[in-house]
Design a protein around this motif. Structure first.
Motif, short mmCIF file in Angstrom:
data_model
loop_
_atom_site.label_atom_id
_atom_site.label_comp_id
_atom_site.label_asym_id
_atom_site.label_seq_id
_atom_site.Cartn_x
_atom_site.Cartn_y
_atom_site.Cartn_z
N LYS A 1 3.83 -8.28 2.57
CA LYS A 1 3.50 -7.89 3.95
C LYS A 1 4.04 -6.50 4.26
CE LYS A 1 3.96 -9.50 8.74
NZ LYS A 1 4.54 -10.57 9.60
N HIS A 2 5.27 -6.24 3.86
CA HIS A 2 5.87 -4.92 4.09
C HIS A 2 5.06 -3.83 3.40
CE1 HIS A 2 8.83 -1.75 4.54
NE2 HIS A 2 8.87 -1.61 3.22
N LEU A 3 4.68 -4.06 2.15
CA LEU A 3 3.90 -3.06 1.42
C LEU A 3 2.53 -2.85 2.05
CD1 LEU A 3 4.80 -4.00 -2.25
CD2 LEU A 3 5.44 -1.90 -1.06
N ASN A 4 1.95 -3.92 2.57
CA ASN A 4 0.66 -3.79 3.23
C ASN A 4 0.77 -2.93 4.48
OD1 ASN A 4 -2.23 -4.71 3.35
ND2 ASN A 4 -1.53 -5.50 5.34
N GLU A 5 1.88 -3.04 5.18
CA GLU A 5 2.09 -2.27 6.41
C GLU A 5 2.28 -0.78 6.13
OE1 GLU A 5 5.43 -4.32 7.98
OE2 GLU A 5 4.25 -5.89 8.98
#
Length: 707
Positions: free
Chosen positions: A149-153
């Motif tokens: 999720k962090h990388l997607n953001e």
């Protein structure tokens, strides 16, 4: 049909079983020993192709268990890492985590679909819940999800290439769809659902294959089989006893119904197929109702009104309402044309001096008479020009050469899993190696019904691997010494499945999970259906349609008749497809609290409320109780995709017709802008960029003779 899901879902896609024995007998090797288990090391054959001369039944279970264990450990390491989250230590590491398992699974489920046995069946049953648990261990792992999720953001700020960004998005979407946002309590409920669904789907496939094999009809009175040729009778000779044995294919209608003159025999064969899993020792009604009800609960748990709404995420259709809208636009025209066809066939029954009301088991027999009368075209005139290997090499391969410049060389040195399998090496126009192709065309008891394509080895630059792809069909195998002649429908199927293969061969991706055919269900059937168009293209047809005895090219008069009859029986064809597609969606839009008391009653109501039962002699292509695509083949709420992509393929062929037809330039453009892109671009935009506009439905309606 292409199986298009991740390796975590392979147990759903390829499950089938049978008690016949494969040549992969056990040996004295210790399958737990990595050095002796050929599945746990890279093959030394060209393209890393499976070495079936070394692989035995006993190798699979320990190899699958070790593959699962390796991936579980890798996932835990990724999730629990204390280092800063990066693309390499999270997304790339996750992509690499299942390398061993994917290699083993690709081979295992290839065999269980095409040539299974008791041992493999038992392993399948044991592995089904393990694969479901593995999927949950990955996609319901909150620590791992937070990293993704962090990388997607922040993906746009990472300075990555476009395909790497797409890979991040793809994983994030998979996590969300799988339930990563659920509470810990709900995740445990979901895990229970997934394990039960995997077991039920495996049970369905096992029961269906047993039903198909046990439903075969044996006739000892030759008169009952009047209308069949001597070659057909020879191929049906009962090797287990006296008489002739007619096996059941996976569809409702059976090919021999067209030829059988005895009405009682036709009725018996049709009903054997229609009721194969209904009220017998191989009844699936309880399995499918439990599956549908449990899927509905899963959809609700994940925040959707029904399973179809959850399943259609990421597809071109997007929501069930759009699927129903497509149905509404096609059903009136399809059933009206089918009704007109029924009237013509009923008149033919009368013309032949018969006095009965047309039934489903009569349709194909008398429809063929109508076709002969209207178009002076008898399928028996055509079949001598469609010999299986000639169609493949001088038709399917020839079309690929003309469009894409690729060439083929048969390889007799590559071990296969069955003596009927042919192997070819593919080369680019400049001579560069492209991949390896396995062709497995003939039916056998150890093979599940239908036709499909998949990979033994998936293309990826990450592992520097080229594709190893197989096509599987279920053409009747001729008796020894007889030619393997095809109907035109079977010719189209060969072109169709090789269209999937081309989609896989032309893959040009860095990451295997985005490679080739790893696209949405309602796009994956587009390249395959599009490839069917070349079967009737004059230059292609003349090259492969040669008489198996004389070598004479098919006469122009026959070609003209084939083309002229192109819209014949299309009302029937479209209606039976719509009926099956409608059943699929109806099963998967039920609410979570729905209780289905009677599967047959549910089916009857589903057809009635969409007015797909108005022509009683046109049954669904698949009844619910033997609808393997949706209850055991990964197409739940997705069978509509065949019709959805039919619109695309007719529209695409219309572009080719308007831009010079069969040319290398057109083929190369289609390859570069569509077939080579895998799942790296938005599919609608990809199509629009190639086509120059949104797809239009008019070419499909014209091809079907509906306008």
């Amino acid at each position: 049909m292409k199986n298009v899901y991740t390796m975590f879902l392979l147990t759903v896609l390829f499950t089938s079983c049978n008690d016949s024995k494969s040549k992969n007998e056990t040996t004295s090797q210790d399958p737990m020993n990595t050095t002796e288990n050929p599945l746990l090391v890279e093959s030394t054959l060209p393209y890393f192709a499976p070495d079936f001369s070394k692989i035995t039944n006993d190798h699979f279970k320990p190899a699958l268990d070790q593959g699962i264990d390796l991936q579980e450990k890798a996932v835990q390491e990724i999730a629990n890492a204390s280092t800063e989250v990066t693309f390499d230590n999270t997304i790339l590491a996750l992509e690499k985590s299942g390398e061993v398992l994917e290699r083993v699974s690709n081979i295992f489920y290839g065999l269980t679909g095409a040539h299974t046995n008791d041992t493999l069946q038992a392993v399948q049953e044991e592995m089904a819940p393990k694969f479901a648990a593995l999927q949950d261990a990955i996609f319901l792992n909150d620590k791992l999800f937070q990293r993704v999720k962090h990388l997607n953001e922040i993906k746009e700020s990472l300075g990555l290439e476009a395909e790497a960004v797409k890979l991040i998005e793809n994983y994030f979407e998979q996590f969300e769809k799988a339930g990563a946002n659920l509470s810990p309590e709900d995740k445990e409920v979901l895990k229970g659902y997934n394990a039960k669904l995997a077991a039920l789907e495996n049970q369905f496939n096992k029961t269906l294959l047993e039903a198909n094999n046990n439903g075969a009809l044996v006739f000892t009175d030759k008169a009952a089989l009047a209308g069949l040729s001597e070659a057909q009778l020879k191929s049906l000779e009962n090797t287990e006893g006296e008489g002739w044995k007619i096996p059941l294919l996976n569809t409702t209608q059976q090919p021999l119904l067209q030829s059988l003159e005895n009405r009682a025999t036709r009725e018996k064969l049709f009903k054997a197929a229609f009721y194969r899993t209904d009220g017998s020792a191989h009844d699936t009604k309880g399995i499918i109702t439990e599956l549908a009800e449990l899927r509905a609960k899963k959809g609700a748990l994940l925040g959707f009104p029904n399973y179809a709404a959850w399943s259609l995420q990421g597809t071109m259709a997007e929501v069930p309402e759009n699927v129903f809208k497509m149905f509404e636009g096609l059903i009136p025209a399809a059933t009206a044309k089918a009704a007109n066809e029924a009237a013509e066939i009923q008149q033919m029954v009368k013309t032949k001096g018969e006095d009965f009301t047309l039934e489903a088991w009569d349709w194909n027999h008398y429809a063929e008479m109508v076709r002969i009368a209207k178009y002076d075209l008898d399928e028996n005139q055509i079949k001598p020009y469609f010999e299986t290997k000639t169609v493949l090499e001088k038709g399917v391969f020839y079309a690929a050469r003309k469009l894409y410049g690729i060439t083929f060389k048969e390889r007799i040195d590559i071990p296969t899993y069955h003596e009927d399998v042919l192997v070819y090496e593919l080369f680019e126009e400049n001579g560069e190696a492209l991949g390896l192709f396995y062709a497995d065309y003939f039916a056998r008891p150890s093979k599940r019904g239908g036709a499909w394509m998949s990979n033994f080895v998936t293309q990826s630059k990450l592992y520097d691997k080229k594709p190893v792809i197989y096509n599987v069909c279920n053409y009747p195998k001729p008796a020894s010494g007889e030619p393997a002649l095809l109907t035109y429908d079977e010719v189209e199927t060969m072109f169709h499945e090789f269209g999937h293969a081309l989609h896989g061969f032309f893959a040009d991706q860095q990451y295997p999970s985005l490679s080739g055919t790893a696209v949405a269900r309602d796009f994956v059937e587009f390249p395959s259906q599009f490839n069917e168009n070349w079967a009737l293209y004059p230059e292609i047809l003349k090259n492969y349609a040669v008489h198996y005895k004389t070598g004479e090219q098919i006469p122009q008069t026959l070609l003209d008749k084939i083309k002229k009859s192109g819209t014949f029986n299309q009302g029937y064809s479209l209606t039976e497809n719509l009926a099956a597609s409608n059943l699929d969606i109806q099963w998967h839009v039920i609410a979570a609290d729905t209780k289905i008391a009677d599967a047959n009653a549910f089916e009857k109501e589903a057809l009635a409320k969409t007015k797909l039962d108005v022509v009683s002699a046109v049954p669904p292509r698949y009844r619910s109780t033997y609808f393997a695509h949706i209850f055991g083949g990964g197409y739940a709420a997705g069978y509509y995709s065949y019709l959805w992509t039919e619109m695309l393929h007719h529209d695409a062929y219309n572009w080719f017709e308007n831009n010079g037809g069969l040319t290398r330039a057109n083929g190369q453009r289609f390859r570069e802008m569509v077939l080579s892109r895998g799942n790296t671009l938005d599919l609608e935009q990809m199509y629009k960029d190639w086509r120059g506009s949104d797809p239009q439905i008019a070419p499909m309606l014209t091809a079907r003779g509906l306008e």
